[in-house]
Design a protein around this motif. Structure first.
Motif, mmCIF file in Angstrom:
data_model
loop_
_atom_site.group_PDB
_atom_site.id
_atom_site.type_symbol
_atom_site.label_atom_id
_atom_site.label_comp_id
_atom_site.label_asym_id
_atom_site.label_seq_id
_atom_site.Cartn_x
_atom_site.Cartn_y
_atom_site.Cartn_z
ATOM 1 N N PHE A 61 17.075 21.059 1.287
ATOM 2 C CA PHE A 61 16.207 20.661 2.382
ATOM 3 C C PHE A 61 15.823 19.193 2.264
ATOM 4 O O PHE A 61 15.783 18.469 3.262
ATOM 5 N N GLU A 62 15.564 18.743 1.048
ATOM 6 C CA GLU A 62 15.234 17.333 0.825
ATOM 7 C C GLU A 62 16.395 16.446 1.248
ATOM 8 O O GLU A 62 16.204 15.405 1.899
ATOM 9 N N GLU A 63 17.608 16.851 0.892
ATOM 10 C CA GLU A 63 18.790 16.088 1.291
ATOM 11 C C GLU A 63 18.918 16.067 2.809
ATOM 12 O O GLU A 63 19.178 15.027 3.414
ATOM 13 N N TYR A 64 18.740 17.217 3.441
ATOM 14 C CA TYR A 64 18.784 17.318 4.901
ATOM 15 C C TYR A 64 17.760 16.393 5.554
ATOM 16 O O TYR A 64 18.064 15.671 6.514
ATOM 17 N N ASP A 65 16.546 16.389 5.008
ATOM 18 C CA ASP A 65 15.487 15.544 5.572
ATOM 19 C C ASP A 65 15.880 14.071 5.501
ATOM 20 O O ASP A 65 15.648 13.297 6.449
ATOM 21 N N GLN A 66 16.481 13.671 4.399
ATOM 22 C CA GLN A 66 16.939 12.288 4.253
ATOM 23 C C GLN A 66 18.112 11.983 5.190
ATOM 24 O O GLN A 66 18.221 10.879 5.725
ATOM 25 N N GLN A 67 18.975 12.968 5.392
ATOM 26 C CA GLN A 67 20.105 12.781 6.298
ATOM 27 C C GLN A 67 19.635 12.554 7.734
ATOM 28 O O GLN A 67 20.182 11.704 8.451
ATOM 29 N N ILE A 68 18.632 13.305 8.147
ATOM 30 C CA ILE A 68 18.093 13.113 9.493
ATOM 31 C C ILE A 68 17.510 11.714 9.634
ATOM 32 O O ILE A 68 17.717 11.033 10.653
ATOM 33 N N ARG A 69 16.812 11.251 8.623
ATOM 34 C CA ARG A 69 16.250 9.896 8.681
ATOM 35 C C ARG A 69 17.351 8.856 8.814
ATOM 36 O O ARG A 69 17.218 7.889 9.583
ATOM 37 N N ARG A 70 18.469 9.048 8.103
ATOM 38 C CA ARG A 70 19.568 8.088 8.205
ATOM 39 C C ARG A 70 20.162 8.082 9.618
ATOM 40 O O ARG A 70 20.549 7.024 10.122
ATOM 41 N N GLU A 71 20.221 9.234 10.245
ATOM 42 C CA GLU A 71 20.746 9.277 11.612
ATOM 43 C C GLU A 71 19.822 8.549 12.594
ATOM 44 O O GLU A 71 20.286 8.063 13.624
ATOM 45 N N TYR A 72 18.548 8.481 12.259
ATOM 46 C CA TYR A 72 17.575 7.809 13.131
ATOM 47 C C TYR A 72 17.014 6.553 12.460
ATOM 48 O O TYR A 72 15.863 6.186 12.679
ATOM 49 N N GLN A 73 17.849 5.877 11.689
ATOM 50 C CA GLN A 73 17.385 4.694 10.978
ATOM 51 C C GLN A 73 17.029 3.544 11.914
ATOM 52 O O GLN A 73 16.318 2.611 11.520
ATOM 53 N N PHE A 74 17.501 3.627 13.160
ATOM 54 C CA PHE A 74 17.171 2.591 14.140
ATOM 55 C C PHE A 74 15.733 2.734 14.658
ATOM 56 O O PHE A 74 15.209 1.827 15.321
ATOM 57 N N VAL A 75 15.070 3.846 14.353
ATOM 58 C CA VAL A 75 13.694 4.071 14.799
ATOM 59 C C VAL A 75 12.739 3.509 13.754
ATOM 60 O O VAL A 75 12.870 3.825 12.566
ATOM 61 N N PRO A 76 11.799 2.667 14.140
ATOM 62 C CA PRO A 76 10.817 2.141 13.168
ATOM 63 C C PRO A 76 10.127 3.273 12.426
ATOM 64 O O PRO A 76 9.820 4.322 13.009
ATOM 65 N N LEU A 77 9.873 3.062 11.139
ATOM 66 C CA LEU A 77 9.367 4.126 10.292
ATOM 67 C C LEU A 77 8.082 4.772 10.817
ATOM 68 O O LEU A 77 7.978 6.004 10.826
#
Length: 228
Positions: A166-182
């Motif tokens: 799940f932690e890996e999945y959560d990080q993967q989603i963030r990478r897909e939306y890396q263009f969105v400001p944190l």
């Protein structure tokens, strides 16, 4: 299969991307699904194009790993359904089109499958069910059939994966939306995760509820806490 999905090799973290996906995502597996629907002459060209889509570089989560996990967990859980081959075919196509900058990915994926299904000779009723199976993965309404419920629960099974996966999945989603400001990402991600957590049941079917509900709620609470 016996034991938990994690014990049987499902939802294992693969940070190096060296997945062996041929068992469930190879051409033979693709051809078997079509054969179960009565289609003998299947398109290798369509299969190869579909795999290329799942291998697009902007996909960190919605890729072959996700497709493999969905197909594996659907068979592992083996929840009661009407047409397992239709569910499997819809899983092959449910993220065929994926662009995080667009909101019509499910629609375009469903349309692609409908075109392929028509060219393959599937009847109108089957095509209509396949179309609806993909559209329900928008997760914006309740499933209208048992098969739709199984497909949605399969797509959401990642929420009930091991803490590590799940932690890996959560990080993967963030990478897909890396263009969105944190700060914006954290706000939107919290809304999504809290939406799942607020449901009376995350999983509609009894089989998926028993397998994943408790772990999913624990994962969601941890992920929301991290967003703080």
């Amino acid at each position: 299969m016996t034991g938990s999905p994690e014990e049987n090799g499902l939802f294992t973290a693969s940070t190096h991307g060296d997945l062996d996906v041929a068992d469930v995502t190879g051409f033979d597996a693709w051809a078997r699904v079509w054969a179960e629907l009565g289609v003998v002459r299947v398109s290798r060209e369509t299969y190869e194009e579909l795999i290329r889509h799942y291998c697009e570089p902007h996909r960190a989560y919605h890729n072959l790993q996700h497709l493999k996990e969905c197909l594996q967990v659907r068979r592992f859980i083996n929840a009661a359904c009407r047409a397992s081959a239709e569910i499997d075919l819809a899983l092959w196509f449910h993220d065929a089109i994926y662009d995080p900058l667009r909101s019509d990915n499910e629609l375009r994926s469903a349309q692609w499958l409908d075109d392929v299904a028509r060219d393959s000779g599937l009847d109108d009723e089957t095509r209509h069910r396949l179309y609806n199976l993909i559209m329900v993965t928008r997760h914006d309404g309740a499933p209208a059939s048992t098969d739709e419920a199984v497909l949605v629960d399969t797509d959401l099974a990642i929420l009930g994966a091991s803490f590590e996966r799940f932690e890996e999945y959560d990080q993967q989603i963030r990478r897909e939306y890396q263009f969105v400001p944190l700060p914006v990402y954290r706000q939107k991600r919290r809304q999504v995760l809290e939406g799942f957590l607020a449901r009376e049941r995350i999983y509609t079917t009894a089989a998926y509820f028993d397998a994943f509900e408790q772990q999913a709620r624990a994962n969601l609470v941890r992920a929301i806490d991290r967003l703080d």
